[in-house]
Design an enzyme around this catalytic site. Structure first.
Site, PDB file in Angstrom:
ATOM      1  N   ALA A 105     -14.981   5.883   0.788  1.00 57.95           N
ATOM      2  CA  ALA A 105     -15.561   5.856   2.126  1.00 57.95           C
ATOM      3  C   ALA A 105     -15.189   7.115   2.904  1.00 57.95           C
ATOM      4  O   ALA A 105     -14.126   7.699   2.702  1.00 57.95           O
ATOM      5  CB  ALA A 105     -15.062   4.642   2.879  1.00 57.95           C
ATOM      6  N   SER A 110     -13.744   3.260   6.184  1.00 54.57           N
ATOM      7  CA  SER A 110     -13.080   2.618   5.037  1.00 54.57           C
ATOM      8  C   SER A 110     -12.436   1.299   5.412  1.00 54.57           C
ATOM      9  O   SER A 110     -11.705   1.201   6.406  1.00 54.57           O
ATOM     10  CB  SER A 110     -11.988   3.531   4.472  1.00 54.57           C
ATOM     11  OG  SER A 110     -11.209   2.818   3.519  1.00 54.57           O
ATOM     12  N   HIS A 112      -9.995   0.099   4.016  1.00 50.63           N
ATOM     13  CA  HIS A 112      -8.539   0.264   3.925  1.00 50.63           C
ATOM     14  C   HIS A 112      -7.922   0.582   5.291  1.00 50.63           C
ATOM     15  O   HIS A 112      -6.738   0.345   5.505  1.00 50.63           O
ATOM     16  CB  HIS A 112      -8.185   1.335   2.896  1.00 50.63           C
ATOM     17  CG  HIS A 112      -8.389   0.872   1.484  1.00 50.63           C
ATOM     18  ND1 HIS A 112      -7.440   0.165   0.793  1.00 50.63           N
ATOM     19  CD2 HIS A 112      -9.456   0.975   0.659  1.00 50.63           C
ATOM     20  CE1 HIS A 112      -7.903  -0.130  -0.415  1.00 50.63           C
ATOM     21  NE2 HIS A 112      -9.132   0.348  -0.520  1.00 50.63           N
ATOM     22  N   ASP A 119      -6.277  -2.536  -3.060  1.00 46.97           N
ATOM     23  CA  ASP A 119      -6.719  -2.281  -4.428  1.00 46.97           C
ATOM     24  C   ASP A 119      -5.601  -2.765  -5.343  1.00 46.97           C
ATOM     25  O   ASP A 119      -4.453  -2.331  -5.212  1.00 46.97           O
ATOM     26  CB  ASP A 119      -6.964  -0.787  -4.653  1.00 46.97           C
ATOM     27  CG  ASP A 119      -8.110  -0.251  -3.814  1.00 46.97           C
ATOM     28  OD1 ASP A 119      -8.979  -1.044  -3.410  1.00 46.97           O
ATOM     29  OD2 ASP A 119      -8.125   0.970  -3.574  1.00 46.97           O
ATOM     30  N   GLU A 168     -16.466  -2.864  -7.551  1.00 46.78           N
ATOM     31  CA  GLU A 168     -15.031  -2.545  -7.499  1.00 46.78           C
ATOM     32  C   GLU A 168     -14.237  -3.829  -7.699  1.00 46.78           C
ATOM     33  O   GLU A 168     -13.824  -4.468  -6.725  1.00 46.78           O
ATOM     34  CB  GLU A 168     -14.653  -1.895  -6.155  1.00 46.78           C
ATOM     35  CG  GLU A 168     -15.244  -0.512  -5.956  1.00 46.78           C
ATOM     36  CD  GLU A 168     -14.589   0.270  -4.811  1.00 46.78           C
ATOM     37  OE1 GLU A 168     -13.647  -0.258  -4.181  1.00 46.78           O
ATOM     38  OE2 GLU A 168     -15.031   1.409  -4.570  1.00 46.78           O
ATOM     39  N   HIS A 171     -10.879  -4.289  -5.596  1.00 47.51           N
ATOM     40  CA  HIS A 171     -10.775  -4.172  -4.134  1.00 47.51           C
ATOM     41  C   HIS A 171     -10.985  -5.537  -3.476  1.00 47.51           C
ATOM     42  O   HIS A 171     -12.071  -6.120  -3.546  1.00 47.51           O
ATOM     43  CB  HIS A 171     -11.804  -3.159  -3.616  1.00 47.51           C
ATOM     44  CG  HIS A 171     -11.799  -2.983  -2.120  1.00 47.51           C
ATOM     45  ND1 HIS A 171     -11.390  -1.814  -1.506  1.00 47.51           N
ATOM     46  CD2 HIS A 171     -12.159  -3.813  -1.108  1.00 47.51           C
ATOM     47  CE1 HIS A 171     -11.493  -1.937  -0.196  1.00 47.51           C
ATOM     48  NE2 HIS A 171     -11.964  -3.153   0.080  1.00 47.51           N
TER      49      HIS A 171
HETATM   50 ZN   LIG Z   1     -10.325  -0.170  -2.137  1.00 49.34          ZN
END
Ligand SMILES: [Zn+2]
Length: 205
Positions: A105, A110, A112, A119, A168, A171
């Site tokens: 991102a 993001s 995060h 992750d 993903e 994630h």
């Molecule tokens: Zn991630």
């Protein structure tokens, strides 16, 4: 939409249910998550997350080990606006912007940066940040059980046109136990669908 989904605050950056995607940046863009603390689990890089999410990760990792005798670790958790800026720049430098945007991102976009995303990788490491993580005992267990601890698989297989990201399997995003259970029961496959939001396949500019 479920009653719980309709009542959730998906707009405020500090909400546990804030939705960030390629069309929904943080407001403010350099938002810094509150109540961050170290997550007391095995890790590749020292993880911090918001307190409630950190506690949930600790419980989830312990449950996995208790049930299977195997282990997992944190690969990456909270990333600040400034850190994300350099992570994204690294992807652009190695793969070009179009490819980078499928994987990493831009800063301010993001998940995060919420302090609510992590992750996860296997320990010992195998298929780290790779799609084959889905077929590891860790990846399979997370896909089946993470909702019990308040997490959802944020970027599922085949949903790139909605989430803007490739599959993903590593994630996970914390939204709280009640909402994650409701999400699981609803049959939704993306948070966009669950909250009645339009697909976010790409940045607006
Ligand atoms: Zn991630």
């Amino acid at each position: 939409m479920t009653a719980l989904a309709a009542a959730a605050d998906i707009d405020t950056a500090s909400s546990l249910t804030v939705i960030v995607n390629k069309t929904r940046p943080f407001d403010p863009v350099d938002y810094a998550a509150p109540d961050l603390r170290p997550v007391k689990v095995a890790y590749a890089n020292p993880p911090t997350m918001r307190s409630e999410a950190a506690t949930a990760v600790e419980k989830m990792f312990a449950a996995f080990t208790a049930e299977t005798g195997l282990a997992m670790q944190s690969q990456s958790a909270y990333r600040s606006y400034t850190v994300q800026k350099s992570v994204y720049a690294g992807w652009v430098a190695s793969r070009g912007q179009a490819s980078a945007d499928q994987t990493s991102a831009r800063a301010g976009f993001s998940e995060h940066q919420t302090g609510l995303a992590i992750d996860i990788s296997a320990k010992p490491a195998t298929c780290t940040l790779a799609q084959c993580f889905a077929d590891t005992p860790q990846g399979e267990w997370l896909a089946a059980n993470s909702w019990k601890y308040g997490f959802v698989l944020r970027f599922p297989d085949g949903m790139t046109s909605v989430t803007g990201y490739e599959f993903e399997p590593w994630h996970y995003r914390y939204i709280g136990v009640a909402l994650a259970a409701d999400y699981h029961a609803s049959g939704a496959t993306t948070l966009e669908q669950y909250f009645g939001l339009p697909p976010a396949p790409d940045y607006l500019k």
